[in-house]
Scaffold this motif. Structure first.
Motif, PDB file in Angstrom:
ATOM      1  N   GLY A  27       5.046  -4.587  -2.753  1.00 50.19           N
ATOM      2  CA  GLY A  27       4.531  -5.541  -1.880  1.00 50.19           C
ATOM      3  C   GLY A  27       3.179  -5.908  -2.353  1.00 50.19           C
ATOM      4  O   GLY A  27       2.496  -6.988  -1.865  1.00 50.19           O
ATOM      5  N   PHE A  28       2.439  -4.997  -3.141  1.00 49.63           N
ATOM      6  CA  PHE A  28       0.871  -5.252  -3.329  1.00 49.63           C
ATOM      7  C   PHE A  28       0.976  -5.638  -4.935  1.00 49.63           C
ATOM      8  O   PHE A  28      -0.260  -5.540  -5.515  1.00 49.63           O
ATOM      9  CB  PHE A  28       0.240  -3.824  -2.984  1.00 49.63           C
ATOM     10  CG  PHE A  28       0.041  -3.845  -1.520  1.00 49.63           C
ATOM     11  CD1 PHE A  28      -0.062  -4.675  -1.000  1.00 49.63           C
ATOM     12  CD2 PHE A  28      -0.196  -2.340  -1.307  1.00 49.63           C
ATOM     13  CE1 PHE A  28      -0.163  -4.553   0.449  1.00 49.63           C
ATOM     14  CE2 PHE A  28      -0.424  -2.345   0.120  1.00 49.63           C
ATOM     15  CZ  PHE A  28      -0.513  -3.311   1.091  1.00 49.63           C
ATOM     16  N   GLU A  29       2.038  -6.103  -5.612  1.00 53.99           N
ATOM     17  CA  GLU A  29       2.129  -6.009  -6.934  1.00 53.99           C
ATOM     18  C   GLU A  29       0.947  -7.250  -7.563  1.00 53.99           C
ATOM     19  O   GLU A  29       0.505  -6.976  -8.665  1.00 53.99           O
ATOM     20  CB  GLU A  29       3.616  -6.676  -7.514  1.00 53.99           C
ATOM     21  CG  GLU A  29       4.573  -5.702  -7.286  1.00 53.99           C
ATOM     22  CD  GLU A  29       5.233  -5.658  -5.993  1.00 53.99           C
ATOM     23  OE1 GLU A  29       5.867  -4.860  -5.899  1.00 53.99           O
ATOM     24  OE2 GLU A  29       4.561  -6.295  -5.143  1.00 53.99           O
ATOM     25  N   ASP A  30       0.666  -8.190  -6.813  1.00 56.99           N
ATOM     26  CA  ASP A  30      -0.399  -9.260  -7.114  1.00 56.99           C
ATOM     27  C   ASP A  30      -1.860  -8.705  -6.815  1.00 56.99           C
ATOM     28  O   ASP A  30      -2.889  -9.368  -7.271  1.00 56.99           O
ATOM     29  CB  ASP A  30      -0.365 -10.334  -6.363  1.00 56.99           C
ATOM     30  CG  ASP A  30       1.247 -11.215  -7.011  1.00 56.99           C
ATOM     31  OD1 ASP A  30       1.463 -10.822  -7.950  1.00 56.99           O
ATOM     32  OD2 ASP A  30       1.686 -11.728  -6.133  1.00 56.99           O
ATOM     33  N   GLY A  90      -6.670 -13.251   7.871  1.00 56.14           N
ATOM     34  CA  GLY A  90      -5.269 -13.003   7.578  1.00 56.14           C
ATOM     35  C   GLY A  90      -5.064 -12.172   6.100  1.00 56.14           C
ATOM     36  O   GLY A  90      -4.115 -11.946   5.650  1.00 56.14           O
ATOM     37  N   VAL A  91      -6.470 -11.783   5.440  1.00 51.00           N
ATOM     38  CA  VAL A  91      -6.501 -11.188   4.355  1.00 51.00           C
ATOM     39  C   VAL A  91      -5.310  -9.901   4.156  1.00 51.00           C
ATOM     40  O   VAL A  91      -4.772  -9.759   3.272  1.00 51.00           O
ATOM     41  CB  VAL A  91      -7.944 -10.795   3.932  1.00 51.00           C
ATOM     42  CG1 VAL A  91      -7.729  -9.850   2.523  1.00 51.00           C
ATOM     43  CG2 VAL A  91      -8.681 -12.120   3.705  1.00 51.00           C
ATOM     44  N   GLN A  92      -5.569  -8.962   5.370  1.00 49.74           N
ATOM     45  CA  GLN A  92      -4.804  -7.811   5.158  1.00 49.74           C
ATOM     46  C   GLN A  92      -3.656  -7.831   5.896  1.00 49.74           C
ATOM     47  O   GLN A  92      -2.857  -6.977   6.265  1.00 49.74           O
ATOM     48  CB  GLN A  92      -5.563  -6.678   5.538  1.00 49.74           C
ATOM     49  CG  GLN A  92      -6.265  -6.689   6.961  1.00 49.74           C
ATOM     50  CD  GLN A  92      -7.195  -5.499   7.341  1.00 49.74           C
ATOM     51  OE1 GLN A  92      -6.850  -4.482   6.962  1.00 49.74           O
ATOM     52  NE2 GLN A  92      -8.365  -6.014   7.993  1.00 49.74           N
ATOM     53  N   LEU A 102      -2.711  -8.950   1.364  1.00 59.32           N
ATOM     54  CA  LEU A 102      -3.263  -8.020   0.385  1.00 59.32           C
ATOM     55  C   LEU A 102      -3.492  -6.869   1.069  1.00 59.32           C
ATOM     56  O   LEU A 102      -3.553  -6.479   2.374  1.00 59.32           O
ATOM     57  CB  LEU A 102      -4.487  -8.987   0.181  1.00 59.32           C
ATOM     58  CG  LEU A 102      -4.438 -10.140  -0.694  1.00 59.32           C
ATOM     59  CD1 LEU A 102      -5.723 -10.768  -0.796  1.00 59.32           C
ATOM     60  CD2 LEU A 102      -3.903  -9.496  -2.199  1.00 59.32           C
ATOM     61  N   PRO A 103      -3.893  -5.717   0.437  1.00 63.71           N
ATOM     62  CA  PRO A 103      -3.932  -4.377   0.908  1.00 63.71           C
ATOM     63  C   PRO A 103      -5.406  -4.036   1.358  1.00 63.71           C
ATOM     64  O   PRO A 103      -6.546  -5.064   1.346  1.00 63.71           O
ATOM     65  CB  PRO A 103      -4.015  -3.420  -0.465  1.00 63.71           C
ATOM     66  CG  PRO A 103      -4.299  -4.287  -1.504  1.00 63.71           C
ATOM     67  CD  PRO A 103      -3.683  -5.813  -1.126  1.00 63.71           C
ATOM     68  N   HIS A 372       0.840   3.175   4.042  1.00 64.26           N
ATOM     69  CA  HIS A 372       1.823   2.224   4.693  1.00 64.26           C
ATOM     70  C   HIS A 372       2.853   1.748   3.744  1.00 64.26           C
ATOM     71  O   HIS A 372       4.087   1.424   4.018  1.00 64.26           O
ATOM     72  CB  HIS A 372       0.921   0.950   5.228  1.00 64.26           C
ATOM     73  CG  HIS A 372       0.330   1.296   6.521  1.00 64.26           C
ATOM     74  ND1 HIS A 372      -0.768   1.898   6.760  1.00 64.26           N
ATOM     75  CD2 HIS A 372       0.642   1.015   7.630  1.00 64.26           C
ATOM     76  CE1 HIS A 372      -1.138   1.962   7.955  1.00 64.26           C
ATOM     77  NE2 HIS A 372      -0.233   1.279   8.693  1.00 64.26           N
ATOM     78  N   ALA A 373       2.497   2.185   2.437  1.00 72.58           N
ATOM     79  CA  ALA A 373       3.357   1.343   1.469  1.00 72.58           C
ATOM     80  C   ALA A 373       3.940   2.314   0.375  1.00 72.58           C
ATOM     81  O   ALA A 373       4.916   1.659  -0.592  1.00 72.58           O
ATOM     82  CB  ALA A 373       2.601   0.315   0.752  1.00 72.58           C
TER      83      ALA A 373
END
Length: 595
Positions: A27-30, A90-92, A102-103, A372-373
């Motif tokens: 989910g955080f690949e980018d 909404g960044v995180q 985003l993380p 969380h991830a």
């Protein structure tokens, strides 16, 4: 003018907090270095160009109340629209609810910039973040769909309603009542105080999350429930409807953060404020702690941000202010005060404390993302435990040191620092609330002892100390004055923190007064040693890359050496006050009548 230290932020993200490891999570690949740099640079523009100029304006022309309505400082409304339209709320938060996904690690420097540029403004999105977190965790899917996207978009903002005139930190005394209705809703009656951005004109609606008691609730904290009480009710199609029975009856007059309206809210003067239960009855405090933990970390970032702002202003003034000849006789005329050793000491203290607290907070944010991830459940639990241990340290230590840093900022300015027009005093005044709200330093310290050290028998504390020991081994392979100092004083700090953790575990039951008399010194000790650990890691990374940018990495090395020689030695004194002197004997020596 505030300029976000983007290069230092990226250094911490990449070298200390492990951004690459976070970007490898599902989910955080980018969320790679390029993304981080682009996001930080855009945040720096917004904060530097839009929010910074409004900081003094807000102090001199605060939000004001008239006939129940609150008007924000001129310019704040337009700035909030730009903030919201840029997607910054909404960044995180999850993509599923129109967030950026985003993380937390990338969101954290953005939050720091926001607070550094305009602390009063930043409090509004801070509380909204907390409301979003609570709804995502405990709300029904219908509640999430109705509220979260509009909180993320900035159409609406959120608040946290805990405190009442008779119920401060002791929430067992909450009296606001919630009476159930036949349709499953509730009518709320009561008064809440100290509600940050509890009323304003910057958004279409305000979503209040309110602690209250149902009629048959148990006494104490076990009988508290959490309710959504919007300023404007929602129609069946989700549009804004009638005004709810919740009103702002006054604003507090404060030492600092003057542009942030701190409201007294009255619920139920005209038949009851309509609300809906979040989660289950009598579990409100549990849900509110989700919101409070998010807010506590964010308040820690307020400490980092205001410290950096004060440092930047003091450094600029010291380079410009000409006063006195140098003590070493190197010039016969007066020079700028940055040439004087004690001014250098003050500025170096400000810089070192700011960089250490920033590093520790970003590392904590990375642990939150891993919790969380991470695909492995055991690893998630491990990182969650570390994050939870660090939250009271980030909140307590970073805010306490912000008082020292902002006070030094005034001192660097000399007499001009005491004059409001220079701006240095505002940072000092604004910072004073940080060790108080969202749980005082003592509450953070009690949490660090009770929930974070004793509950697991010191397991997480010892795991972190093992990390310090590993870094000490790496320092042993290096040569040079900076490495020698860091190795010497971090080793002593490691020993002090180890001894205090053992003392806390050994004496908590048999002599609780001795342990809790030293709770705040223990928290400060943990901050200094764990912050020093991050400075040691920064030293190792900077030495490896010094040839790439001698000025930047040379400054990192020098700052780490200063922290080692001037901050870390405090660890042994804190240990002595807790262990050697059994601090409760001095603390409790005076009787009540002798005070």
């Amino acid at each position: 003018m505030y300029r976000a230290p983007v290069k230092d932020m990226l250094f911490v993200l990449q070298e200390l907090a492990g951004l690459e490891q976070i970007a490898a999570l599902p989910g955080f690949e980018d969320a790679n270095s390029d993304t981080a740099q682009a996001v930080l640079e855009e945040a720096a523009k917004l904060c530097g160009e839009v929010l910074t100029p409004l900081n003094v304006t807000g102090d001199r022309n605060p939000s004001h109340w008239h006939d129940g309505a609150v008007s924000a400082t001129p310019g704040f409304g337009e700035a909030f629209r730009q903030f919201a339209q840029g997607g910054w709320q909404g960044v995180q938060h999850p993509v599923a609810y129109d967030g950026q996904g985003l993380p937390k690690l990338i969101a954290t420097p953005c939050i720091e910039m926001l607070n550094a540029s305009n602390l009063s403004f930043a409090l509004c999105p801070l509380l909204t973040d907390g409301a979003i977190e609570a709804l995502l965790t405990a709300g029904t899917e219908a509640q999430k769909q109705a509220y979260v996207p509009r909180l993320i978009s900035g159409e609406w903002t959120g608040t946290m309603n805990l405190t009442e005139p008779q119920a401060g930190s002791d929430l067992a005394l909450v009296r606001t009542r919630a009476e159930p209705q036949d349709d499953g809703s509730y009518r709320l009656f009561g008064t809440k105080i100290f509600i940050t951005w509890g009323e304003h004109d910057m958004a279409q609606n305000i979503v209040h999350l309110v602690l209250a008691r149902t009629p048959n609730a148990p006494e104490g904290v076990k009988g508290i429930s959490l309710f959504i009480v919007p300023k404007f009710l929602l129609n069946d199609d989700g549009s804004i409807g009638a005004r709810n029975d919740v009103h702002c009856v006054s604003l507090e007059h404060k030492l600092g953060i003057k542009a942030s309206p701190t409201a007294v809210l009255q619920f139920g003067d005209h038949g009851g404020a309509l609300g809906h239960l979040i989660g289950e009855e009598n579990r409100g405090l549990e849900y509110m702690f989700i919101m409070m933990n998010a807010a506590r970390f964010a308040v820690g970032m307020q400490g980092v941000g205001i410290s950096d702002r004060a440092y930047q202003k003091a450094a600029a003034y010291a380079k410009d202010r000409v006063q006195s000849r140098p003590v070493d006789g190197s010039a016969k005329q007066s020079v700028s005060i940055i040439h004087h050793p004690d001014v250098r000491r003050m500025l170096a203290t400000m810089r070192a404390l700011t960089e250490a607290s920033r590093a520790l907070a970003y590392v904590a944010a990375a642990h939150c993302d891993l919790a969380h991830a991470h695909p492995d459940e055991a690893k998630r639990a491990e990182h969650q435990a570390i994050y939870e241990f660090l939250v009271p340290v980030v909140k307590g230590w970073s805010t306490e040191l912000s008082l020292e840093v902002t006070s030094l900022g005034v001192q660097v300015h000399g007499g001009m620092g005491f004059i409001e027009e220079t701006g240095a005093a505002q940072y000092y005044r604004d910072a004073r609330i940080l060790p108080i709200y969202e749980g005082t330093t003592a509450i953070q310290a009690n949490d660090l002892i009770g929930r974070k050290t004793l509950r697991d028998g010191g397991a997480v504390a010892r795991a972190l100390l093992d990390g310090v020991a590993h870094t000490l081994e790496a320092l042993g392979a290096q040569k040079g004055a900076a490495f020698d100092s860091m190795r010497r004083y971090l080793s002593a700090g490691h020993q002090s923190l180890t001894a205090v953790v053992a003392f806390v575990i050994a004496h908590a039951k048999s002599d609780p007064n001795a342990v809790f008399a030293g709770s705040v010194p223990y928290l400060k000790l943990a901050g200094i040693v764990l912050g020093g650990w991050q400075m040691a890691r920064a030293l190792l990374a900077a030495a490896e890359r010094q040839a790439e940018d001698p000025s930047f990495y040379g400054a990192k090395i020098a700052t780490a050496q200063f922290f080692a020689e001037h901050v870390l030695p405090q660890a042994s004194a804190l240990e002595a006050s807790i262990v050697s002197a059994k601090g409760d004997q001095g603390v409790l020596a005076l009787t009540e009548d002798q005070f």
